[in-house]
Structure formats: structure tokens, C-alpha cells
Scaffold this active site. Structure first.
Site, PDB file in Angstrom:
ATOM      1  N   HIS A 185     -10.019   4.389   0.480  1.00 19.42           N
ATOM      2  CA  HIS A 185      -8.979   4.551   1.491  1.00 19.42           C
ATOM      3  C   HIS A 185      -9.581   5.222   2.725  1.00 19.42           C
ATOM      4  O   HIS A 185     -10.576   5.934   2.637  1.00 19.42           O
ATOM      5  CB  HIS A 185      -7.829   5.392   0.937  1.00 19.42           C
ATOM      6  CG  HIS A 185      -6.894   4.622   0.062  1.00 19.42           C
ATOM      7  ND1 HIS A 185      -5.620   4.284   0.447  1.00 19.42           N
ATOM      8  CD2 HIS A 185      -7.064   4.091  -1.170  1.00 19.42           C
ATOM      9  CE1 HIS A 185      -5.040   3.584  -0.515  1.00 19.42           C
ATOM     10  NE2 HIS A 185      -5.898   3.461  -1.512  1.00 19.42           N
ATOM     11  N   GLY A 186      -8.950   4.987   3.868  1.00 17.87           N
ATOM     12  CA  GLY A 186      -9.452   5.592   5.100  1.00 17.87           C
ATOM     13  C   GLY A 186     -10.747   4.963   5.564  1.00 17.87           C
ATOM     14  O   GLY A 186     -11.673   5.643   5.990  1.00 17.87           O
ATOM     15  N   GLY A 238      -6.675   7.012   9.255  1.00 19.46           N
ATOM     16  CA  GLY A 238      -6.733   7.158  10.707  1.00 19.46           C
ATOM     17  C   GLY A 238      -8.168   7.227  11.200  1.00 19.46           C
ATOM     18  O   GLY A 238      -9.122   6.923  10.485  1.00 19.46           O
ATOM     19  N   ASP A 297       0.820  -1.213   0.000  1.00 16.43           N
ATOM     20  CA  ASP A 297       0.000   0.000   0.000  1.00 16.43           C
ATOM     21  C   ASP A 297       0.855   1.263   0.000  1.00 16.43           C
ATOM     22  O   ASP A 297       1.958   1.287   0.554  1.00 16.43           O
ATOM     23  CB  ASP A 297      -0.912  -0.006   1.233  1.00 16.43           C
ATOM     24  CG  ASP A 297      -2.145   0.855   1.052  1.00 16.43           C
ATOM     25  OD1 ASP A 297      -2.620   0.979  -0.090  1.00 16.43           O
ATOM     26  OD2 ASP A 297      -2.650   1.383   2.066  1.00 16.43           O
ATOM     27  N   HIS A 298       0.351   2.304  -0.634  1.00 16.29           N
ATOM     28  CA  HIS A 298       0.927   3.656  -0.595  1.00 16.29           C
ATOM     29  C   HIS A 298       2.448   3.682  -0.740  1.00 16.29           C
ATOM     30  O   HIS A 298       3.162   4.186   0.136  1.00 16.29           O
ATOM     31  CB  HIS A 298       0.544   4.373   0.699  1.00 16.29           C
ATOM     32  CG  HIS A 298      -0.839   4.936   0.672  1.00 16.29           C
ATOM     33  ND1 HIS A 298      -1.178   6.030  -0.087  1.00 16.29           N
ATOM     34  CD2 HIS A 298      -1.967   4.541   1.291  1.00 16.29           C
ATOM     35  CE1 HIS A 298      -2.469   6.299   0.086  1.00 16.29           C
ATOM     36  NE2 HIS A 298      -2.968   5.386   0.908  1.00 16.29           N
ATOM     37  N   SER A 334     -11.358   3.052   8.173  1.00 11.54           N
ATOM     38  CA  SER A 334     -11.554   2.892   9.616  1.00 11.54           C
ATOM     39  C   SER A 334     -12.499   3.956  10.162  1.00 11.54           C
ATOM     40  O   SER A 334     -12.353   5.138   9.880  1.00 11.54           O
ATOM     41  CB  SER A 334     -10.212   2.961  10.355  1.00 11.54           C
ATOM     42  OG  SER A 334      -9.459   1.792  10.157  1.00 11.54           O
ATOM     43  N   THR A 366      -6.385   1.247  11.018  1.00 11.37           N
ATOM     44  CA  THR A 366      -6.313   1.789  12.375  1.00 11.37           C
ATOM     45  C   THR A 366      -7.210   1.050  13.362  1.00 11.37           C
ATOM     46  O   THR A 366      -6.788   0.708  14.481  1.00 11.37           O
ATOM     47  CB  THR A 366      -6.661   3.286  12.368  1.00 11.37           C
ATOM     48  OG1 THR A 366      -5.803   3.959  11.443  1.00 11.37           O
ATOM     49  CG2 THR A 366      -6.484   3.887  13.749  1.00 11.37           C
ATOM     50  N   ASN A 410     -10.162  -0.331   2.481  1.00 13.02           N
ATOM     51  CA  ASN A 410      -8.966  -0.448   3.314  1.00 13.02           C
ATOM     52  C   ASN A 410      -9.285  -0.214   4.784  1.00 13.02           C
ATOM     53  O   ASN A 410      -9.947   0.773   5.130  1.00 13.02           O
ATOM     54  CB  ASN A 410      -7.915   0.571   2.874  1.00 13.02           C
ATOM     55  CG  ASN A 410      -7.294   0.239   1.531  1.00 13.02           C
ATOM     56  OD1 ASN A 410      -7.683  -0.720   0.873  1.00 13.02           O
ATOM     57  ND2 ASN A 410      -6.317   1.031   1.124  1.00 13.02           N
ATOM     58  N   VAL A 411      -8.791  -1.108   5.641  1.00 15.14           N
ATOM     59  CA  VAL A 411      -8.969  -0.969   7.089  1.00 15.14           C
ATOM     60  C   VAL A 411      -7.623  -1.202   7.769  1.00 15.14           C
ATOM     61  O   VAL A 411      -6.982  -2.232   7.541  1.00 15.14           O
ATOM     62  CB  VAL A 411     -10.014  -1.964   7.628  1.00 15.14           C
ATOM     63  CG1 VAL A 411     -10.041  -1.941   9.155  1.00 15.14           C
ATOM     64  CG2 VAL A 411     -11.395  -1.656   7.071  1.00 15.14           C
TER      65      VAL A 411
END
Length: 289
Positions: free
Chosen positions: A208-209, A181, A82-83, A211, A233, A230-231
Site C-alpha cells: 500500500h502507498g 499519498g 479497497d480499504h 505512489s 495519488t 497499489n497506485v
């Protein structure tokens, strides 16, 4: 089962209108409990690592453990980097056996993003490795990539269409108002923008993000074409909080088997809740096994 490319996995999810969760794993044991959670729910799953995790554990070691776990639990499993902003790290991951990589050139101009993405596509295409790219800028912190809230930018639908045409990238992560986050307030997701992007391009989109976004909002994103969620945090927080609670309740119990088992169970329950959220429970089909 061997690790598989996430391209057909995500294309099928998009077609069937459910999502696939990509869980960030930060240790070897987390690979096993994520796959155990997915196996218990008969769900395809994606393991993903940050560049920092690759540097900490080693790409070849991660691939070896992921392969062993995937074969043990016998479910469709992708392994995603990722990233990543560094071509050499992407190359290392692909050579080690990763089945999906993300080139994040979203901090550059549109033209430079196209060039850098095509560089990765030229390497990955013939090997059947999935490539993910990003347009716009997702706010928050991911390893050493920091995007301040005021600098976050949403993806432009027409640019997404042109980008896919120029690169042939099989998965795209457009910035649509989410952040990495845990959110300080309610996330302002631009559902209309997702729908507009999905009308213009056929490839699966990536959220993305993921959580702490309300479940109903994630489900709406999935229904609009966000096939990969995507999970990170929430998963590591559940694991760490269980360890903290163990030592609050039993400060003299220093047996790792005791507190790590509690952490595993807490993280597994979190993983299961996310799998159910995106609707991939029971989606392991004979073609995959």
C-alpha cells in the site's frame, strides 16, 4: 475477457517474481485508459476503487463498465474494492461482480481483525472472490480512513503468520513503513520485515502507498514477495495536472475533448511507467486470454 479473480493473478506474479499494479480509478473514463495502457504493454492489471467511488458511481455501474472495457482490451483484469470497513458495502460489491475485496479491520485488535476477516472470507470463499486484509496500520489518508504518522504501526511477522492460519486470507497487506499519498520525505521501508513476513507465509503480499516510492525500492519490495502494488495519488495527479496546464496554456479552449484527451494521455504514460516498474510488461500469457 471477463473480469477475473485476483487470487491466481497474484499467485502467478509472486511465483514469477514480478508485480501487478492495482490502479485506483475514480471515474468511468479512467477505467478505459488504465486498461488501454495495460493492453498496449500486454500486462495483467487490477482496477480498484475506494468506498467513496462506489458510493459516487455505484457498484453495479462500475462492474458493467469494467467488464465492457476488459472485453474490449482483452487482458486479464481484476476489480478490487479497497480499504473497506463496512461488511454491507463489501457484500454489495461482491454481489455486483467485484472479483476482489479488502476488509480493513486493522484499526481493531488482532482478535477482532480475525473475526471481521473471517466474516468476509465466509462470504467470498465459495464465490472465488479474492480477499485482502491488513495488519499493522499504514499511515496517511484513504477516503475517510485517516492514520496519523505517529499512529502508524508496522506489522509483526509472527502475527502475520498466525493471521493467515486463522483466516485463510489469500492476500495480505502488512504495514511496512509506507503511507498513502505523496511522501514529504524519503519513505522508510522496512525491507527486512518484508523478507521475514514472506518467509513465514506463502500468500502474495500487498504494497500500500505505492505512489512516489522510488522505482528501485518498489522493485526490491516486489522481489521480496509484494505481488500487488497499489497506485492512486500519482495517477490522479497526472490527470489533473494535465487539465490544469491545458487551461493555463489555452484558457479559451473549453472543449472537453481537448483537455480530457491531454489528461488521458498524461495518466496513461504514468500508468505505463508503473507497469514497467513492477515488471509485468508482456506477462499476458495464453492461459489468461
Amino acid at each position: 475477457m471477463a473480469l477475473i479473480s485476483t487470487t491466481p493473478m497474484l499467485e502467478k506474479a509472486k511465483q514469477d517474481q514480478h508485480g501487478i499494479v492495482a490502479f485506483n480509478v475514480h471515474s468511468f473514463d479512467s477505467i478505459f485508459w488504465v486498461l488501454e495502457a495495460a493492453a498496449e504493454l500486454k500486462s495483467p492489471v487490477i482496477l480498484q476503487t475506494t468506498v467513496g467511488t462506489v458510493q459516487s458511481l455505484g457498484a453495479k455501474n462500475i462492474v458493467a463498465v469494467a467488464k465492457a472495457a476488459s472485453e474490449h482490451y482483452n487482458i486479464p483484469t481484476g476489480l478490487h474494492l479497497d480499504h473497506c470497513t463496512n461488511f454491507e458495502v463489501i457484500k454489495e460489491a461482491i454481489q455486483a461482480g467485484y472479483t476482489s475485496v479488502m476488509i480493513d479491520a486493522s484499526m481493531h485488535s488482532f482478535q477482532e481483525n480475525v473475526v471481521k476477516t473471517n466474516e468476509v472470507m465466509n462470504l467470498a470463499r465459495s464465490l472465488g472472490v479474492n480477499v485482502e486484509a491488513e495488519l499493522g496500520k499504514v499511515g496517511g489518508v484513504e477516503d475517510d480512513i485517516v492514520v496519523a504518522e505517529e499512529d502508524a504501526q508496522k506489522a509483526i511477522p509472527e502475527e502475520c503468520q498466525l493471521f493467515v492460519e486463522l483466516t485463510g486470507v489469500p492476500t495480505l497487506a502488512p504495514a511496512i513503513g509506507t503511507a498513502h499519498g505523496i511522501y514529504k520525505g524519503k519513505p522508510e521501508i522496512d525491507f527486512g520485515r518484508i523478507a521475514e513476513i514472506a518467509k513465514l507465509i506463502d500468500v502474495p503480499l500487498v504494497l500500500h502507498g505505492g505512489s512516489a516510492i522510488p522505482d528501485e525500492d518498489v522493485r526490491r519490495c516486489v522481489s521480496l514477495g509484494m505481488a500487488k502494488v497499489n497506485v492512486s495519488t500519482e495517477l490522479k495527479n497526472a490527470y489533473s495536472e494535465a487539465i490544469r496546464k491545458h487551461f493555463e496554456d489555452e484558457p479559451e479552449n473549453l472543449d472537453p475533448r481537448s483537455y480530457l484527451q491531454k489528461a488521458k494521455e498524461a495518466a496513461k504514460e504514468m500508468a505505463k511507467s508503473k507497469i514497467k516498474m513492477v515488471g509485468s510488461e508482456g506477462k499476458v500469457v495464453p492461459a489468461f486470454v
